[in-house]
Scaffold this active site. Structure first.
Site, mmCIF file in Angstrom:
data_model
loop_
_atom_site.group_PDB
_atom_site.id
_atom_site.type_symbol
_atom_site.label_atom_id
_atom_site.label_comp_id
_atom_site.label_asym_id
_atom_site.label_seq_id
_atom_site.Cartn_x
_atom_site.Cartn_y
_atom_site.Cartn_z
ATOM 1 N N GLN A 1 19.792 58.617 32.522
ATOM 2 C CA GLN A 1 19.211 59.758 31.796
ATOM 3 C C GLN A 1 20.295 60.727 31.314
ATOM 4 O O GLN A 1 20.142 61.344 30.248
ATOM 5 C CB GLN A 1 18.213 60.481 32.711
ATOM 6 C CG GLN A 1 17.216 61.375 31.992
ATOM 7 C CD GLN A 1 16.001 60.628 31.446
ATOM 8 O OE1 GLN A 1 15.482 59.755 32.124
ATOM 9 N NE2 GLN A 1 15.566 60.961 30.247
ATOM 10 N N LYS B 1 21.523 59.199 28.072
ATOM 11 C CA LYS B 1 20.421 59.174 27.106
ATOM 12 C C LYS B 1 20.216 60.578 26.536
ATOM 13 O O LYS B 1 20.146 60.770 25.332
ATOM 14 C CB LYS B 1 19.143 58.710 27.835
ATOM 15 C CG LYS B 1 17.942 58.577 26.936
ATOM 16 C CD LYS B 1 16.630 58.452 27.713
ATOM 17 C CE LYS B 1 16.626 57.307 28.709
ATOM 18 N NZ LYS B 1 15.246 56.957 29.145
ATOM 19 N N LYS C 1 15.836 62.921 37.443
ATOM 20 C CA LYS C 1 14.691 62.001 37.573
ATOM 21 C C LYS C 1 14.051 62.252 38.928
ATOM 22 O O LYS C 1 14.718 62.713 39.851
ATOM 23 C CB LYS C 1 15.174 60.554 37.517
ATOM 24 C CG LYS C 1 14.091 59.573 37.099
ATOM 25 C CD LYS C 1 14.035 59.450 35.585
ATOM 26 C CE LYS C 1 12.822 58.707 35.115
ATOM 27 N NZ LYS C 1 12.881 58.494 33.652
ATOM 28 N N GLY D 1 6.742 62.899 32.419
ATOM 29 C CA GLY D 1 6.141 61.676 32.949
ATOM 30 C C GLY D 1 7.092 60.492 32.929
ATOM 31 O O GLY D 1 8.172 60.542 32.354
ATOM 32 N N ASP D 2 6.671 59.432 33.578
ATOM 33 C CA ASP D 2 7.325 58.117 33.528
ATOM 34 C C ASP D 2 6.235 57.148 33.990
ATOM 35 O O ASP D 2 5.033 57.486 33.903
ATOM 36 C CB ASP D 2 8.570 58.094 34.437
ATOM 37 C CG ASP D 2 9.518 56.924 34.153
ATOM 38 O OD1 ASP D 2 10.327 57.017 33.230
ATOM 39 O OD2 ASP D 2 9.416 55.879 34.849
ATOM 40 N N THR E 1 8.154 57.734 22.674
ATOM 41 C CA THR E 1 9.082 56.705 23.161
ATOM 42 C C THR E 1 8.894 55.412 22.366
ATOM 43 O O THR E 1 9.867 54.809 21.900
ATOM 44 C CB THR E 1 8.888 56.454 24.670
ATOM 45 O OG1 THR E 1 8.832 57.717 25.331
ATOM 46 C CG2 THR E 1 10.021 55.635 25.241
ATOM 47 N N ASN F 1 2.053 53.469 27.856
ATOM 48 C CA ASN F 1 2.321 54.350 26.747
ATOM 49 C C ASN F 1 3.387 53.845 25.769
ATOM 50 O O ASN F 1 3.211 53.865 24.559
ATOM 51 C CB ASN F 1 2.836 55.616 27.437
ATOM 52 C CG ASN F 1 2.669 56.787 26.615
ATOM 53 O OD1 ASN F 1 1.698 56.884 25.904
ATOM 54 N ND2 ASN F 1 3.631 57.681 26.681
ATOM 55 N N SER G 1 10.422 65.570 24.198
ATOM 56 C CA SER G 1 10.267 66.513 25.314
ATOM 57 C C SER G 1 11.103 67.766 25.070
ATOM 58 O O SER G 1 10.650 68.891 25.307
ATOM 59 C CB SER G 1 10.719 65.869 26.633
ATOM 60 O OG SER G 1 9.669 65.164 27.228
#
Ligand code: GLU
Length: 449
Positions: free
Chosen positions: A114, A117, A129, A168-169, A212, A243, A381
């Site tokens: 992350q 990213k 995370k 979220g994830d 995403t 998703n 986000s």
């Protein structure tokens, strides 16, 4: 001065010793280090300041107990975590995953990825995370609510709009974010920017749900465009049916391609007529059912129980793994090459093993790593955070256009950086170096903190 190869090897060796057994975390480290070595050969000043050694150490790891009561009145307990990995370029930012497989290794790998990213998005967000080994499958709405409230009771002590902003994830969608937000508000104050992925009725951003999947397809669209190609008439394989998968399918269909697969943890669908998206949405989003229901209704679909999408033997040009880590192993990668695949782009985080990536490289397949190709979710986000600060809500078209532009810039940055380092097809090298360079520069400038 130590040379780059030796310096990186020592860091890697130390991590393997200290974090022995944390397989996914060490996998993410090992995948990153060859790129870091190439970068440091050109920038020895970062070796002198031990930037990589400091960066690989998470700034903070929080682990806590999450007690909750099930519908039968039993007292249950799960483990909760938040990894605050790096805050050089902004508040920690990254999702929460609720899944029985969650452990420290998985969350550390996700938080590590992350960092780069988020750096690639060009927006001011650090890397984090979190999550829990709680299994939302089969739980009632009330059980989910009680769990989320207990989780947030503890997490709220460590987050805030300028400190750490979860989202979220896997296993955490709008419903869970709603309950988490409600609890935060009750404990602290109405701080919309403390979570992203919020429902539209309370400060969520348009296009966040789609971001995403859409962003993944935009990334591939820009790659195809550079190669004088497009999605038109391409056969596309997708895994997953959450998703990311749903909105990747939607965008591929919009751009003229045909998605013929999707999957869940019990099997996969092959639908040579192309996935019927409204049926898929009805089953997964409205009814929260399994994919077997899709096959029951749709004549052209074949359901393969207990099998991976990637065992399918059919011709196709593009693969979008959107399920979970390590879903494409070496043999499955070989199968994809035999199917004639040209591009593999990761909607999930680290769905291809190290050996699978080597197979793609050797076969001259374009490999688009998740930390670049799936960055659209976290990018929107960050756009949600901006809207919350402005107390404004942007129109869908505006957010979508920004998303497309961000994905184009990420793609171009990866390709340009890869070319600078001698191999313009190596988008993994490009993503790792470009993501790292920005964070390293900022850490250097901020001093030893
Ligand atoms: N979980 C998503 C990711 O892997 C999104 C994180 C976020 O929006 O903060 O990037």
């Amino acid at each position: 001065m130590t040379n780059a190869t030796e310096y990186v090897r020592l860091i890697q060796e130390k991590l393997h010793q200290q974090d022995n057994g944390q397989e996914e975390f060490l996998q993410a480290i090992d995948e990153f280090m060859p790129s870091a070595t190439k970068f440091l050969e050109k920038h020895p000043e970062y070796i002198n300041r031990n930037i990589l050694g400091i960066l690989t150490e998470p700034e903070r790891i929080i682990q806590f107990r999450v007690p909750w009561q099930d519908d039968e009145g039993n007292w249950q307990v799960n483990r909760g975590y938040r990894i605050q990995y790096n805050s050089a370029i902004g508040p920690y930012k990254g999702g929460l995953r609720f899944h029985p497989s969650v452990n420290l290794s998985i969350l550390k790998f996700l938080a590590f990825e992350q960092i780069f990213k988020n750096s690639l998005t060009g927006l001011p967000i650090g890397g984090g995370k979190g999550g829990s080994d709680f299994d939302p499958k089969g739980k009632s709405d009330d059980e989910i609510m009680r769990f989320c409230q207990s989780f947030m009771l503890e997490l709220s002590k460590h987050i805030g709009p300028s400190i750490d902003v979860p989202a979220g994830d896997i296993g955490v969608g709008a419903r869970e974010i709603g309950y988490l937000f409600g609890e935060y508000k009750r404990l602290k104050q109405y701080d919309a920017g403390v979570l992203t992925g919020k429902p539209l009725d309370f400060w969520g951003s348009k296009i966040r749900t789609e971001a995403t999947g859409y962003g993944l397809v935009y990334y591939v669209k820009h790659l195809l465009h550079a190669e004088n190609e497009s999605f038109a008439n391409k056969t596309v394989f997708v895994s997953g049916s959450g998703n990311v998968a749903i909105y990747a399918i939607e965008k591929v269909h919009e751009l003229g391609g045909k998605v013929v697969t999707c999957s869940d943890s019990s099997g996969y669908i092959y639908d040579p007529e192309g996935i019927d998206l409204s049926l898929l949405k009805e089953i997964k989003e409205e009814k929260r059912q399994r994919l077997t229901e899709y096959a029951k209704v749709r004549q052209s679909a074949v359901y393969h129980a207990d099998a991976s999408v990637w065992t399918l033997k059919e011709k196709g040009e593009i693969a979008l793994p959107c399920a979970t880590q390590n879903e494409i192993t070496e043999n499955l990668a070989r199968n994809l090459v035999e199917n004639g695949i040209m591009i593999v782009a990761e909607g999930a985080n680290m769905p291809c093993t190290f050996d699978a990536v080597s197979v793609f490289e050797q076969a001259d397949v374009w490999y688009c790593p998740g930390k670049a190709a799936n960055a659209g979710g976290v990018a929107v986000s960050a756009i949600e955070m901006s809207q919350n600060s402005q107390r404004l809500s942007w129109e869908s078209e505006k957010v979508d256009q920004q998303l497309d532009e961000i994905m184009q810039t990420i793609y171009q940055t990866c390709r340009k950086t890869a070319a600078e380092y001698g191999n313009e097809k190596n988008l993994l090298l490009g993503a790792n170096v470009a993501g790292f360079e920005k964070v390293a520069k900022v850490m250097y400038a901020q001093g030893l903190v």
